[in-house]
Write an enzyme that holds these catalytic residues in place. Sequence first.
Site, PDB file in Angstrom:
ATOM      1  N   ILE A   1     -36.905 -45.443 -36.271  1.00 24.79           N
ATOM      2  CA  ILE A   1     -35.935 -45.027 -37.288  1.00 24.79           C
ATOM      3  C   ILE A   1     -34.751 -44.367 -36.582  1.00 24.79           C
ATOM      4  CG2 ILE A   1     -35.537 -43.588 -39.321  1.00 24.79           C
ATOM      5  CD1 ILE A   1     -38.503 -43.783 -39.955  1.00 24.79           C
TER       6      ILE A   1
ATOM      7  N   ASN B   1     -34.385 -35.274 -40.353  1.00 27.57           N
ATOM      8  CA  ASN B   1     -35.248 -34.113 -40.622  1.00 27.57           C
ATOM      9  C   ASN B   1     -34.442 -32.820 -40.661  1.00 27.57           C
ATOM     10  OD1 ASN B   1     -37.861 -35.021 -41.101  1.00 27.57           O
ATOM     11  ND2 ASN B   1     -38.378 -35.154 -38.927  1.00 27.57           N
TER      12      ASN B   1
ATOM     13  N   GLU C   1     -41.549 -41.164 -35.341  1.00 26.12           N
ATOM     14  CA  GLU C   1     -40.821 -42.050 -36.249  1.00 26.12           C
ATOM     15  C   GLU C   1     -40.857 -43.502 -35.765  1.00 26.12           C
ATOM     16  OE1 GLU C   1     -37.662 -40.568 -33.303  1.00 26.12           O
ATOM     17  OE2 GLU C   1     -39.567 -39.901 -34.154  1.00 26.12           O
TER      18      GLU C   1
END
Length: 334
Positions: free
Chosen positions: A204, A211, A247
């Site tokens: 990602i 975040n 991720e």
Amino acid sequence: MNVVSLPEDPPVILVVDDDPSMRAVIRRFMEKDGYRVVEAVNGEQGLEVYKRLQPHLVLLDALMPVMDGFACCTQLQLIASESIRDAEVFTHIKSLQDASRTPVLMITGLDDQESVDRAFAVGATDYLTKPIHWAVLRQRVRRLLQQSQLYQQLELATRELQRLANLDGLTGVANRRRFDEYLDAEWQRLARENLPLSLILCDIDFFKKYNDTYGHQAGDACLRRVADALSFCARRSVDLVARYGGEEFAVILPDTTVAGASQVAEEIRAVVNTLEIAHAQSAVSHHVTLSLGIACTQPNLNLDPTMLIASADAALYQAKAAGRNTYFPQTCAP
């Protein structure tokens, strides 16, 4: 003390005996206790009925024409072994699990030690001599059915624990442990079958910034949605989607060329884009995007599958260097 109750539906008992009067007496006795009874006149017929109906219990005579009880019991164990192997592949087919542990109670006039030993050697669960003591038969039938049901419950619980042990708790896809096991197994299988294996590594883009901007709960939700998208695109039963770490996700595509893997990668990239998960701090788009690296090879038993991972990781780096929100394919030599 916990007591295992019998199923609500009447358990099916298969009576295999060449004596019609004995079958009739056993039928009446078993039906009086609420069981459903089916009959077979010899071992061969008993095997056919067993495979068709998959009874909960088999009451088997030892001495019969055509095929005696010892040969029949041996064949029953072979059928059970096949059922266990099939159940390992098709874990949701309950009938195969049930068939894998059907108890066999041998009922016979033979009471010598050699016959008893032979009965247990061919797979009988218990042994009862004629003339039948009906109170003993009743208790043994009930005990065997309870033990069989308990075994099946334990087997299902074990399978569920194994399934959970292979899943990533956050996203519900396979975890790293399952990824490593499956990659190794498919590497060996495809090497023997001379078929290609592809791997996609997905990352990602700018997830740390995501975040930092939206918080870890939003980050967790994002990971789940991306995992769902990958599972939607890698839809074959042999494909495996795994959370590789943080991720990063991985998709194992057995028997898939680099061209086929590229199609899957493009579909993954496009589906994630259509989710339009807001990402204000992304340098690529205002939405969450993926970078994907593809590697494909012909597995070789003399090599380690980690070379495929290294190749996919290098391709992922190239996709990021090319501006992200894209995929980079490459074929690595076996």
